[in-house]
Write a protein that holds these residues in place. Structure first.
Motif, PDB file in Angstrom:
ATOM      1  N   PRO A   1       0.881  -1.176   0.000  1.00  0.00           N
ATOM      2  CA  PRO A   1       0.000   0.000   0.000  1.00  0.00           C
ATOM      3  C   PRO A   1       0.916   1.223   0.000  1.00  0.00           C
ATOM      4  O   PRO A   1       1.863   1.287   0.792  1.00  0.00           O
ATOM      5  N   LEU A   2       0.648   2.175  -0.889  1.00  0.00           N
ATOM      6  CA  LEU A   2       1.588   3.294  -1.041  1.00  0.00           C
ATOM      7  C   LEU A   2       1.728   4.050   0.285  1.00  0.00           C
ATOM      8  O   LEU A   2       2.832   4.412   0.676  1.00  0.00           O
ATOM      9  N   VAL A   3       0.602   4.271   0.980  1.00  0.00           N
ATOM     10  CA  VAL A   3       0.635   4.875   2.315  1.00  0.00           C
ATOM     11  C   VAL A   3      -0.224   4.023   3.238  1.00  0.00           C
ATOM     12  O   VAL A   3      -1.058   3.253   2.782  1.00  0.00           O
TER      13      VAL A   3
ATOM     14  N   GLU B   1      -7.260   4.111   4.565  1.00  0.00           N
ATOM     15  CA  GLU B   1      -7.814   2.753   4.648  1.00  0.00           C
ATOM     16  C   GLU B   1      -8.192   2.180   3.301  1.00  0.00           C
ATOM     17  O   GLU B   1      -8.210   0.961   3.133  1.00  0.00           O
ATOM     18  N   ARG B   2      -8.562   3.055   2.354  1.00  0.00           N
ATOM     19  CA  ARG B   2      -8.901   2.525   1.035  1.00  0.00           C
ATOM     20  C   ARG B   2      -7.722   1.759   0.453  1.00  0.00           C
ATOM     21  O   ARG B   2      -7.867   0.711  -0.167  1.00  0.00           O
ATOM     22  N   LEU B   3      -6.525   2.296   0.695  1.00  0.00           N
ATOM     23  CA  LEU B   3      -5.338   1.650   0.139  1.00  0.00           C
ATOM     24  C   LEU B   3      -4.961   0.390   0.914  1.00  0.00           C
ATOM     25  O   LEU B   3      -4.649  -0.647   0.326  1.00  0.00           O
ATOM     26  N   THR B   4      -4.992   0.477   2.243  1.00  0.00           N
ATOM     27  CA  THR B   4      -4.564  -0.696   3.022  1.00  0.00           C
ATOM     28  C   THR B   4      -5.574  -1.828   2.873  1.00  0.00           C
ATOM     29  O   THR B   4      -5.200  -2.996   2.774  1.00  0.00           O
TER      30      THR B   4
ATOM     31  N   ARG C   1      -6.625  -7.143   0.392  1.00  0.00           N
ATOM     32  CA  ARG C   1      -7.431  -7.974  -0.483  1.00  0.00           C
ATOM     33  C   ARG C   1      -6.598  -8.513  -1.652  1.00  0.00           C
ATOM     34  O   ARG C   1      -6.681  -9.692  -2.008  1.00  0.00           O
ATOM     35  N   VAL C   2      -5.773  -7.631  -2.223  1.00  0.00           N
ATOM     36  CA  VAL C   2      -4.927  -8.054  -3.342  1.00  0.00           C
ATOM     37  C   VAL C   2      -3.962  -9.160  -2.896  1.00  0.00           C
ATOM     38  O   VAL C   2      -3.809 -10.177  -3.562  1.00  0.00           O
TER      39      VAL C   2
ATOM     40  N   VAL D   1      -7.759   3.776  -6.796  1.00  0.00           N
ATOM     41  CA  VAL D   1      -9.037   3.588  -6.099  1.00  0.00           C
ATOM     42  C   VAL D   1      -9.983   4.768  -6.319  1.00  0.00           C
ATOM     43  O   VAL D   1     -11.155   4.693  -5.965  1.00  0.00           O
ATOM     44  N   GLU D   2      -9.441   5.871  -6.900  1.00  0.00           N
ATOM     45  CA  GLU D   2     -10.304   7.025  -7.131  1.00  0.00           C
ATOM     46  C   GLU D   2     -10.844   6.984  -8.553  1.00  0.00           C
ATOM     47  O   GLU D   2     -10.328   6.271  -9.400  1.00  0.00           O
ATOM     48  N   GLY D   3     -11.881   7.733  -8.809  1.00  0.00           N
ATOM     49  CA  GLY D   3     -12.470   7.776 -10.152  1.00  0.00           C
ATOM     50  C   GLY D   3     -13.502   6.685 -10.347  1.00  0.00           C
ATOM     51  O   GLY D   3     -13.774   5.891  -9.442  1.00  0.00           O
TER      52      GLY D   3
END
Lengths: 594, 594
Positions: B481-483, B487-490, B495-496, B538-540
């Motif tokens: 996760p970049l940061v 939470e969206r990233l972690t 999941r990945v 995760v955006e868009g």
């Protein structure tokens, strides 16, 4: 099914057999033949997938020969013994505790002192099982079960074949913690040989002198680390708690992992977590859960340091056998190596906030201690430091007394220069606790074969088959050209076999004997799918096709050659054959033969 | 690259390190850490795929401890020695032949008698490398390299840790041939530990006391069985024949397997076949073929029974090291076990047509021999039978003389009842020949690391990376996760990682430190692909995406999460990253960090 049927099949079909038969055999050693080695490897791969990869743990591979110092620390050198009684007449060696258990009402003779076992042998006139001579009067001795050897020539050091893979993990903890960047919890696994120089090996894969273990050492901070229990909370398990074993009318407890941990039946959540993971894994590889239970160790069975222990047990030939153990080992293993080894078997645990603590220190004036105590001055200074840490109040008076070499030495408190300082500490060194799921791979293989062994009738003929799971079966698929005198069939069969192998499947090719006999052969080794290349498949305008026969139902479908590798790979990964049948439609069996 | 850089990286990053460091270390034993164990296992799996599955061979797993009788037969008990000289001063043990080779012009001191080596030590004033004391006058002795142990208690039998996996195959030949239904050719493989109690172990994985072999014993009928040479005829190889090694201006021979066999440079087509298979395999797993050759054994190097031997050698740190051997062993192994063991180490070779042969027989009249020779009557009858088979003409006269216990015994020809019968024979018992490709797994691992070790500059920073093939790399993919404060990233990263693990990939998860540092960490352990979950992904409105970075080029593409597992699995199987880049388009690197 009688165990002897399975043993006969295991030998005849290449699962396993006693080693060195041409040299009279060597008790306690078995060789896995082609089918058995493949089955065992599939079990190991499935274990690795579940207990290493899916858990995010790390696997290592350590040597099987280890130096004596390791087993001094672990306690194996001192305590890894069985009770031996040797016949004075024929020289045969026996497990004294087993002889006593067989001849008396004593249930756990291993727990008795040697003299008592000697007395029981005399009182019950126990005779040598080999020659019949009386064993009364023969000494009962502790026999260390480690295979001993010498590492190196002349200037050699004693070494031992490891009695468990675990020591190869524990002893490298100082390095392994670095790979985990010093942070708990982390788990290390190892799959490999372990050795016990059994006094009386049993038959089959049950009590071998060389066997394979799959062990996981889960290192945790006992104060803060918790397992992801919710993942397995709903797993239904059959428990056999110690209380039920002790009670006359004790029965199994059918419950869930979540409940058993909540209610304290399983003492450690970590042990509970791995019982749940193990139960799911056993089901996946094909253990019959009606012949499976988790049995808690009785208080007398556990090692003194183990807080809670459970065994996974399977029913084989009417006996319950231990196939895995799950132990909360506390800090025993790492503490011992920390004590005996040169490196620190601890991790640094950082506090959330730095703490300010008072620390008592001394700074003894050596220019005074030196002249006064001579060669002992250093020891006196060290004793003062120890005392300051342990009992600061001792420095309240004008003189302080410490003991060196059993002699009291009196020192002026001024000379000791006692003070209490406030220091900021960022954390502390703690010894991780260990949770150890430990699996016997050979015993798992033995269980899977026993639970998969089935007989039924197909086409009016009795057959034996092994209903092994596709993931575990030694061979993924067998390929048969229906006849060998038609090049169209043999060429296509060659091509199909090569294609399937290229797709990573384990393929058996068989063109000898009737098709029925070839099916039986594969049934006996548990091959889940047989692919037959027949004339219908190569004649006509459509794409080439083959038949695929499922082992347990003997049902067949006709599948295009182009789709075969993908379909078989999907079946191996767990897809149902029924779905294939729905898609392609069942076909009648092929009867033409050479 | 200096070997010490690689050794440092191997230790720091968990490839391998000397065992039992906390107890001062144990020379000759290495532990594979998490990265090394995974790499080693991938090498073993690739070997199994090529030399077992694709060849249609069968793998077995035999014990590592074997009884003495096996090694009496194999010759290891008598001849598996190195030359030992012990220092009278400090007690250190040394390889006498190595000391002599280092101090003199002698190139193959091992081939000399012990007395000559003693004389050379004296003549050249060779001193103990440990303490400097002169070794002149110390005896040079044969030291057997097998680790010895005792199997069982009191009534124990001597046992040894196998010095090669091969004996576990040879000794079970009578059973293994049954699994092959008695028909040649067939091949049996084994991967597992072997042991040599080296006098002076070297550093790294080069000369260990415990190591892993991957061996194939190909059993053939030397008269009729031929390898499928056309499959590898065009494989280009660099050979270093014995003649070239002997010549002053000897050079490599760059040729093909087909030509080398045709021209007799490689004596055995079977050896030629496996050299070709091996070369393709080494290329597949990542050996640099510019640092690779096949070197033929010199006449003095070969065992007396071996008709032709070649080693695969790789260049590591400027030295050529043996990483595999390919030997035509004739019938040596099976003949010896046939001689020493109780079972038949032969196969029944059926003739194309039954043959009618004359067979001389006797049917001695025991009612005459008995009274005449008493207790020797049986021996006399047996001697008559042997004589009939060997020299039928001896029965042409009225009396026949045989020798029993050194005494001539005269028998009436009538009493012997000699006759010649015509019998029909369907075949004969033959001893198969053995072709043995034998691979050192640890040395292969060492070679792959040395050949994959690279340094370059990325984003203005120097980096070290291991360009291991995706099939072989310890970790298939790392997930970042970049940061960690989003939470969206972690959540997506979790999941990945779970998805990729479910797809059977070995995944490393890392959320600590800058993204650049995380890339470097993975570069150093050779992880071919890093998956980063960033905000753009995760955006868009579109589907979730992640970036995939390729190790060697540091190029990145953006891939939909739904397609990630399939794409990475394809890359692991050998698909080119360039194709992925063409499909998805390259993206700029991500720089945001915690």
């Amino acid at each position: 099914m009688a165990g002897s049927d399975l043993a006969e099949l295991a030998k005849r079909r290449g699962f396993f057999f006693g080693s060195n038969g041409a040299y009279g055999g060597t008790a306690g050693f078995y060789t896995f033949g082609p089918q058995g080695a493949a089955l065992k490897r599939n079990v190991e791969d499935a274990w690795r997938d579940r207990f290493t990869l899916k858990e995010g743990n790390r696997e290592i591979e350590a040597p099987t020969v280890m130096p004596e110092a390791v087993f001094e620390a672990s306690g194996h050198l001192e305590g890894f013994d069985d009770m031996l009684v040797a016949c004075g007449e024929c020289g045969a060696s026996h497990r004294a505790d087993h002889l006593v258990e067989d001849a008396t009402d004593v249930e756990d003779a291993e727990a008795l002192p040697g003299e008592e076992v000697e007395a029981l042998i005399a009182d019950h006139d126990i005779a040598c099982p080999a020659c019949g001579a009386p064993l009364s009067g023969e000494p009962v001795e502790d026999f260390n079960l480690m295979f001993a050897t010498d590492i190196g020539p002349g200037d050699s050091q004693p070494g031992y074949l490891r009695p468990e893979t675990a020591q190869g993990i524990f002893v490298e903890f100082p390095r392994l913690k670095e790979y985990a960047r010093g942070s708990l919890p982390f788990g290390i696994t190892q799959i490999g040989p372990a050795y016990r120089n059994e006094i009386s090996p049993r038959g089959g894969l049950l009590r071998l002198r060389e066997f394979t273990q799959a062990e996981l050492e889960q290192f945790i901070d006992p104060e803060t680390d918790e397992p992801p229990l919710d993942r397995v909370a709903d797993v239904a398990v059959r428990l056999y708690p110690a209380t039920a074993q002790a009670a006359d009318d004790g029965d199994y407890l059918d419950t869930t992992i979540g409940e058993a941990v909540d209610e304290g039946v399983i003492g450690s959540p970590w042990v509970g977590y791995y019982l749940g993971v193990a139960q799911e894994w056993y089901e996946r590889v094909g253990v019959d859960l009606d012949r499976f239970r988790f049995r808690q160790h009785l208080a007398g069975e556990r090692a003194h340091y183990a807080a809670d222990c459970w065994d996974a047990e399977s029913e084989v030939d009417g006996d319950w056998i231990e196939i895995a153990g799950f132990a909360y080992r506390g800090d025993y293993d790492l503490s011992k190596h920390d004590e005996y080894g040169d490196d620190a078997f601890t991790v640094f645990k950082r506090y959330d906030e730095p703490k300010t603590v008072e620390r008592a220190t001394v700074d003894p004036d050596m220019s005074v201690l030196g002249p006064e105590f001579g060669g002992d001055a250093g020891a006196v200074a060290a004793a003062l430091e120890t005392l300051a840490a342990r009992d600061p109040d001792a420095f309240a008076d004008e003189t302080v007394t410490v003991e060196v070499d059993g002699e009291p030495r009196e020192v002026d408190a001024d000379v000791a220069d006692f003070s209490v300082e406030e220091v900021t500490e960022n954390g502390e060194h703690i010894t991780p606790h260990v949770v150890e799921p430990s699996f016997g791979v050979g015993r798992t293989v033995q269980t899977l074969l026993a639970h998969a062994y089935e007989t039924d009738e197909v086409d009016g003929e009795e057959r034996t088959f092994l209903s092994l799971r596709p993931e575990i079966a030694p061979t993924d698929a067998a390929v048969f050209p229906l006849v060998t005198n038609d090049e169209r069939l043999t060429d296509l069969a060659d091509r199909v076999a090569a294609d399937l192998r290229a797709a990573g499947l384990a393929v058996s090719y068989d063109d000898s004997g009737s098709i029925g006999r070839r099916y039986r052969r594969q049934d006996e080794v548990g091959t889940p799918f047989c692919v037959t290349i027949d004339r219908d498949g190569v004649e006509g305008d459509g794409p080439e096709t083959v038949t695929v026969r499922e082992r347990d139902t003997a049902a067949q479908v006709r599948v295009p050659v182009d789709e075969l590798a993908d379909e078989l790979a999907a079946l191996r990964s767990g897809d149902e054959f029924a779905a294939l049948r729905d898609r392609y439609g069942a076909v009648a069996t092929d009867v033409e033969t050479n």
